[in-house]
Design an enzyme around this catalytic site. Structure first.
Site, PDB file in Angstrom:
ATOM      1  CG  ASP A  11      -1.955  -1.103   1.152  1.00 28.60           C
ATOM      2  OD1 ASP A  11      -2.417  -1.405   0.042  1.00 28.60           O
ATOM      3  OD2 ASP A  11      -2.298  -1.659   2.207  1.00 28.60           O
ATOM      4  CD  GLU A 130     -11.209  -0.297  -0.336  1.00 26.21           C
ATOM      5  OE1 GLU A 130     -12.030   0.555   0.080  1.00 26.21           O
ATOM      6  OE2 GLU A 130     -10.117   0.014  -0.849  1.00 26.21           O
TER       7      GLU A 130
END
Length: 255
Positions: A11, A130
């Site tokens: 990330d 998500e």
């Protein structure tokens, strides 16, 4: 028996590799290219690069990173964050990525899934989901790195994504992400039961048993790892050694 892929997830915010909990409280870990090469040399099957603020600010800054690491890394690389059009997808693939992961833009305009799949191949189209739990065996899809509610049921969205042409699902549990307490097995099991395309489990791995459970109890096709690798709690060599005495067959089982 299917062969499980071991994937390092990186990330990224600006030029930094970061890590948080529940996709929040981001802490700088180091340089993305350094860690990408490290995981490649350790034996990762694939890498996932996610620009954590791309959708929020309407851009993707990973191009220079991907172009740089593609010179030295020869395993599949998936890039996500800020992919809003077929042109964005083409551009990142030209720089050396093999797949694009799309979340926010696909929620806003589901036809994008079909456009990428039809023009670049379904193998290049990863639907990033998500998920936040809202009730027993019920999850809602979120966007913008877990910031924005959509009101969309995760399982309905996964089914629709497959029909539109997604080649695989990157399924991140926002509730478990960064906690090191294990994957949301109910989430993964439900997702793998309704789709015929591969599901990558992401969010929560803290030890090898968590990987084993996600694969053997919830039928994950691949495991995306971040915290457990970044802080050297496990290496890819450790995982491959642990797998020898289990029922898991890894894509590359050499140790």
């Amino acid at each position: 028996m299917k062969r499980i892929r071991l994937i390092a997830r990186l990330d990224i915010k600006s030029e930094n590799l970061i890590k948080g909990i529940h996709l929040e409280g981001l802490r700088v870990i180091g340089t993305p290219s350094e860690y990408a090469c490290k995981y490649y040399n350790q034996g990762a099957d694939e890498l996932i690069f996610m620009d954590t603020v791309a959708s929020l600010y309407g851009r993707n800054h990973l191009g220079s990173i991907i172009k740089s690491v593609a010179k030295d890394i020869f395993i599949p690389m998936t890039v996500g964050g800020g992919i809003r059009s077929i042109d964005d997808a083409r551009a990142i693939l030209r720089l050396g990525a093999d797949k694009v992961a799309v979340n926010t833009a696909a929620i806003n305009r589901p036809e994008l899934i079909s456009e990428i799949s039809n023009l670049l191949g379904s193998q290049a189209m990863v639907l990033s989901v998500e998920a936040k739990k809202v009730a027993s065996n019920k999850w809602e899809a979120y966007t913008n790195n877990g910031r924005e509610s959509t009101g969309i049921d995760v399982m309905d969205w996964i089914e629709r994504g497959q029909k539109l042409g997604a080649g695989e699902i990157l399924l991140t549990s926002v509730d478990c992400e960064g906690t090191r307490k294990g994957f949301d097995l109910d989430l993964i099991k439900e997702a793998t039961s309704i789709t015929s395309i591969p599901v990558i489990a992401s969010g929560g791995m803290g030890n090898y048993q968590h990987l084993h459970d996600a694969v053997c109890k919830a039928n994950a096709d691949a495991i995306a790892m971040a915290d457990v690798l970044h802080y050297s709690r496990l290496t890819f060599s450790d995982i491959r050694k642990e797998s020898i005495n289990s029922e898991i067959v890894l894509r590359n089982h050499d140790v």
